[in-house]
Design an enzyme around this catalytic site. Structure first.
Site, short mmCIF file in Angstrom:
data_model
loop_
_atom_site.label_atom_id
_atom_site.label_comp_id
_atom_site.label_asym_id
_atom_site.label_seq_id
_atom_site.Cartn_x
_atom_site.Cartn_y
_atom_site.Cartn_z
N GLU A 81 37.07 56.19 16.59
CA GLU A 81 37.78 57.41 16.95
C GLU A 81 37.83 58.37 15.78
O GLU A 81 37.91 57.95 14.62
CB GLU A 81 39.22 57.06 17.35
CG GLU A 81 39.30 56.13 18.53
CD GLU A 81 40.72 55.64 18.78
OE1 GLU A 81 41.66 56.19 18.16
OE2 GLU A 81 40.87 54.71 19.58
N CYS A 124 46.22 55.27 16.69
CA CYS A 124 44.83 55.01 16.35
C CYS A 124 44.39 53.66 16.89
O CYS A 124 45.05 52.65 16.69
CB CYS A 124 44.69 55.05 14.84
SG CYS A 124 43.02 54.89 14.32
N CYS A 130 49.67 48.01 14.18
CA CYS A 130 48.40 48.73 14.35
C CYS A 130 47.61 48.23 15.54
O CYS A 130 47.40 47.03 15.72
CB CYS A 130 47.57 48.57 13.07
SG CYS A 130 45.95 49.31 13.19
N CYS A 178 39.29 46.35 12.52
CA CYS A 178 39.89 46.19 11.20
C CYS A 178 40.29 44.73 11.03
O CYS A 178 40.62 44.06 12.00
CB CYS A 178 41.13 47.08 11.07
SG CYS A 178 41.89 47.01 9.44
N CYS A 212 47.68 44.42 10.41
CA CYS A 212 49.04 44.99 10.32
C CYS A 212 49.72 44.91 11.69
O CYS A 212 49.09 45.18 12.72
CB CYS A 212 48.99 46.43 9.83
SG CYS A 212 48.29 46.57 8.16
N CYS A 250 40.73 63.36 11.18
CA CYS A 250 41.05 62.00 10.75
C CYS A 250 39.87 61.12 11.14
O CYS A 250 39.58 60.99 12.34
CB CYS A 250 42.35 61.56 11.45
SG CYS A 250 42.82 59.88 11.08
#
Lengths: 221, 344
Positions: free
Chosen positions: B95, B333, B122, B115, B119, B108
């Site tokens: 994205e 995100c 997230c 990832c 976290c 951004c």
């Protein structure tokens, strides 16, 4: 993930490298530092190469540091590590990191070589009130099973995903956790494995009523 | 040669392009021409390099392509924010969020597909890690953006941990800031990290771009519940590293702080933040939490956000609240790409 901290790496002589299961190796060298069970170290083949991080698998008072690793065929370090012989040299750091154990009640949940920090905690005397759930693909993926089985008995649960094996749960650790009616609310939950495993297991524990404040994850970066 | 997977030119440095030219027995000056076409002009195919002799274009086309590709999808918010989806492999999406704000417009960008940092707050982490983006793929999010000419800044705060893909991130910044590239000032670029110290040190040494660090709690026990990286790179060590660095007058250091209700939004947190950041010329950006599916976390309400901001400002820590944008288009995100990835 690369790690050059803390401090300079030290050159040490390898004591042994043994293959303990298909594609799984244990590297040993003389311990030259104090550490807390659960901590990690950095290893490199030279002072110039960026080191990688591995959990220590040996106990705090053991003479040797033990590192458990799988060979990543496309990796730079592990194929070379697996070929080392007694007397060869590696570069390594003292132990660091905060994924350390507890004397209280805890459920250790590991995937594959993610068993290493729990082996270290176990070998350092953290045994009372501990449950270990270990996920692996094949029967030989349950590293150190003899040690755990002898002491933890029914609190040692093996989850074998690729084969049906007597005495083991058939499926992944998340399948096993899902099969439980309830989970202990006063236990700490330690997770160690790939990010996918840690995130998926953490989500599942939360869904089953465990507070996120009782979950600690260590991810293979 | 149909069906051959060709290598991409976009994202390469002049030295690498020169090497390709050498291997194809092209004249030395051709490298400069190619680099110019790649980063200063808008072409989508090698045929567009019209000042390059036909035989050299043909030689290039044998094994190479430009490597630019448009977004596969866009969602637009009522507030003007646009979320672009770029495909990066089979069922892999990243994205890029375009955020216009008066005279300014920020993009951004993502640095990884998925990832591995895990976290708790997230959405991208729930996808798992699927791969690093190349410098070309990072830059493509900028170059292929329909609003590219309006951009005033770029932030590496999309999917992925930039410092877990350091070399490609640094290379993309090099191309963005080089005279032979886009010629941007590094002050228009901010890279956000959760605090991977060795890579952060390398970034500070090798680039002039601004740094943002995800902080989210000043207390170790709390931060490690939110961010497993705390176990390996504790916040005090991150701050110690930052304090050793001379940021000069222009380069900015900021801290990102998502406010969670009854977790990290108390006076105790203000006090500890003030203690930790004492004497550091920095800014704290407070961020409202965009809820994600099955999260145990809840965002602080507006009143608490304002109170937290005021309390920090009173402690002489420059603190701002980031405006929530694009809430109607899967603002958090990773949400949009996860939705696309899991489409049957």
């Amino acid at each position: 993930m690369q790690n050059k901290l803390p401090g300079d790496l030290k050159r040490v002589r390898v004591e042994s490298v043994r293959e303990i299961a298909e594609n799984a190796y244990v590297l040993e060298y003389k311990r030259f530092f104090e550490f807390e069970a659960g901590q990690i170290i950095s290893i490199s083949l030279s002072a110039e190469e960026p080191p990688r991080m591995y959990s220590i698998a040996s106990g705090e008072k053991d003479e040797n540091i033990q590192v458990l690793f799988n060979v990543v065929s496309e990796g730079k370090l592990t194929p070379a590590l697996s070929g080392l012989k007694k007397g060869d040299f590696i570069w390594t750091s003292p132990g660091f990191g905060k994924f350390t154990g507890t004397s209280g009640k805890a459920c250790w949940i590991a995937q594959g070589t993610g068993i290493a920090p729990f082996a270290s905690m176990f070998r350092s005397g953290q045994r009372v009130g501990k449950t270990l759930i270990h996920g692996g693909r094949y029967p030989d993926s349950f590293y150190y099973a003899d040690e755990f089985e002898l002491v933890l008995k029914e609190n040692y649960i093996r989850c074998c995903s690729r084969e049906i094996v007597p005495g083991t749960f058939h499926g992944r650790v998340t399948d096993y956790l899902n099969s439980l009616d309830s989970l202990s609310a006063d236990s700490l939950y330690y997770l160690c494995g790939s990010s996918e495993m840690v995130v998926e297991t953490r989500d599942l524990l939360i869904k089953k009523g465990v507070s996120f404040t009782r979950i600690v994850g260590e991810i293979y970066f | 040669m149909d069906g051959l997977i060709k290598e991409k030119l976009f994202g390469r440095t002049p030295e690498e392009v020169a090497e390709i030219c050498r291997s194809l027995e092209m004249p030395k000056y051709a490298a400069g021409q190619i680099v110019d076409w790649l980063y200063k002009k808008n072409i989508l195919s090698i045929d567009g390099m019209t000042n390059l002799a036909g035989k050299y274009r043909e030689a290039l086309k044998e094994n190479y392509e430009i490597g630019l590709y448009p977004p596969s999808k866009v969602e637009e918010s009522v507030d003007g924010t646009k979320k672009y989806l770029y495909q990066s492999g089979i069922k892999k999406f990243v994205e890029a969020a375009y955020i216009p704000d008066g005279e300014r417009a920020t993009l951004c960008v993502s640095s990884q597909v998925g990832c591995k940092m895990g976290c708790l707050f997230c959405m991208t982490g729930k996808q798992g890690f699927q791969g690093n983006l190349t410098a070309g793929e990072i830059l493509n999010q900028i170059h292929s953006l329909p609003e590219r000419e309006k951009l005033t800044s770029v932030v590496y705060m999309g999917m992925g941990e930039p410092f877990d893909n350091l070399e490609n991130v640094l290379r993309s910044i090099e191309i963005l800031t080089a005279e032979w590239g886009y010629g941007w000032s590094p002050r228009r670029i901010t890279v956000s990290t959760i605090g991977i110290i060795p890579a952060m040190q390398a970034f500070l040494e090798r680039s002039e771009a601004n740094l943002a660090v995800s902080l989210h709690s000043p207390f170790e026990e709390e931060r490690r519940m939110l961010m497993p990286v705390e176990q390996v790179y504790p916040l005090p060590e991150v701050l110690k590293t930052i304090r050793t660095w001379d940021f000069g007058r222009q380069r900015r250091i900021s801290f990102e702080y998502i406010l969670f209700k009854n977790l990290n939004d108390t006076p105790r947190h203000v006090k500890e933040l003030a203690r930790l950041l004492n004497g550091l010329r920095c800014r704290i950006n407070l961020i409202r939490f965009h809820p994600i599916p099955d999260t145990p976390l809840e965002g602080s309400d507006d009143q608490a956000v304002q109170a937290f901001k005021d309390a920090l400002n009173k402690k002489d820590i420059l603190t701002t609240v980031r405006a929530s944008r694009g809430e109607d288009i899967w603002a958090a995100c990773g949400l949009l790409s996860t939705k696309e990835m899991t489409k049957k």
